[in-house]
Enzyme design. Sequence first.
Site, short mmCIF file in Angstrom:
data_model
loop_
_atom_site.label_atom_id
_atom_site.label_comp_id
_atom_site.label_asym_id
_atom_site.label_seq_id
_atom_site.Cartn_x
_atom_site.Cartn_y
_atom_site.Cartn_z
N ASP A 63 0.10 53.18 0.85
CA ASP A 63 0.80 53.95 1.88
C ASP A 63 2.25 53.47 2.03
O ASP A 63 3.02 54.05 2.80
CB ASP A 63 0.04 53.98 3.21
CG ASP A 63 -0.19 52.61 3.82
OD1 ASP A 63 0.22 51.61 3.20
OD2 ASP A 63 -0.77 52.55 4.93
N SER A 64 2.64 52.47 1.23
CA SER A 64 4.06 52.11 1.10
C SER A 64 4.85 53.30 0.56
O SER A 64 6.08 53.30 0.61
CB SER A 64 4.24 50.89 0.19
OG SER A 64 3.52 51.05 -1.02
N ASP A 98 -4.95 54.06 -0.54
CA ASP A 98 -4.94 53.57 0.84
C ASP A 98 -5.39 54.64 1.82
O ASP A 98 -4.94 55.80 1.74
CB ASP A 98 -3.50 53.19 1.23
CG ASP A 98 -3.21 51.72 1.00
OD1 ASP A 98 -4.16 50.92 0.88
OD2 ASP A 98 -2.01 51.38 0.94
N GLU A 117 -6.94 48.43 6.03
CA GLU A 117 -6.41 47.15 6.48
C GLU A 117 -7.24 46.56 7.61
O GLU A 117 -7.59 47.26 8.56
CB GLU A 117 -4.96 47.34 6.98
CG GLU A 117 -4.00 47.81 5.91
CD GLU A 117 -2.57 47.98 6.42
OE1 GLU A 117 -2.30 47.67 7.60
OE2 GLU A 117 -1.73 48.42 5.62
N GLU A 169 -2.03 39.76 1.95
CA GLU A 169 -0.59 40.00 2.09
C GLU A 169 0.04 38.97 3.03
O GLU A 169 -0.41 38.81 4.17
CB GLU A 169 -0.34 41.42 2.62
CG GLU A 169 1.14 41.69 2.82
CD GLU A 169 1.53 43.16 2.89
OE1 GLU A 169 0.65 44.03 2.74
OE2 GLU A 169 2.73 43.42 3.10
N LYS A 205 -8.89 51.64 0.10
CA LYS A 205 -8.53 50.39 0.77
C LYS A 205 -8.16 50.69 2.22
O LYS A 205 -7.53 51.72 2.49
CB LYS A 205 -7.34 49.74 0.04
CG LYS A 205 -6.73 48.55 0.75
CD LYS A 205 -5.81 47.74 -0.14
CE LYS A 205 -4.37 48.18 -0.20
NZ LYS A 205 -3.65 48.20 1.08
O1 KIV Z 1 0.80 50.10 0.55
C1 KIV Z 1 1.00 49.16 -0.22
O2 KIV Z 1 1.88 49.18 -1.07
C2 KIV Z 1 0.15 47.98 -0.10
C3 KIV Z 1 0.56 46.78 -0.90
C4 KIV Z 1 1.68 46.09 -0.22
C5 KIV Z 1 -0.56 45.86 -1.15
O3 KIV Z 1 -0.78 47.97 0.63
#
Ligand code: KIV
Length: 252
Positions: free
Chosen positions: A43-44, A82, A112, A179, A110
């Site tokens: 989600d980055s 994510d 968090e 992280e 994934k």
């Molecule tokens: O969203 C993302 O890029 C991440 C990484 C920083 C592991 O979760």
Amino acid sequence: MSAPSPAPLQMRLREPVSAITAYDYPSARLCDEAGIQLILVGDSVGMVVAGGEDTTGVTLGQMVYHTEMVRRGVKQGIVVSDLPINTYRDPAEALASSRQLVAAGADAVKLEGGFGQLEKVKAITSAGISFCAHLGMLPQRVREEGGYKKKGKTDIEAKTLVEAALALEEAGAFAIVLESVVATVAAEITRSLSIPTIGIGSGRDCSGQIRVLHDVTGAFPWFVPPFAKIHGDVAGVTRRSLAAYLDEIGSL
Ligand code: KIV
């Protein structure tokens, strides 16, 4: 229902595990052809692609769209997507959102967090969906936390991280992203688990590393996290190519 064995995806990871983010077809294909083992549709995307301040504006629809693009580019690697913020507020929502990402082509999802997320993780893994955990600094909580902070600095924080990692493994996670965890704590978590840890800003003693693609290739020159090593100059190549194009059409 009990959690399924995490073996199938875990067995496709070799140490040191290589992982990186990708958000579209060409970048995913280049990562896959380079031999990256795990490709995260992170989600980055909300920051390095969409230009947002943090990841909290990302929607499930956007993650579905980017997962479809990445899936088309990946033949060998594992695609993990994510679950964005507010798409896993309870176990039923976590499962429904995960199913949408799997339908879009994700091999695993994934989310968090640790102890607070265990019931949601179990809902996902019990349904046969592979799951990657994410502990330490949780970018979706950056606003509550008031910034990106190192985790595991106090004894109690370190102990909670180790115990949460063990609980997530027990709940069926096949890997855990760590992280911004203090390096010695990340090493202790890695020694305590039988599933791989994949570190970012968490020292060298993890089972592998993950980075944001744009940090590695130098494609987002306006901000680079302190732990990221830049290996390319995509921004420079783009700028020079645009200058050459402007020159070609006599518009420089
Ligand atoms: O969203 C993302 O890029 C991440 C990484 C920083 C592991 O979760």
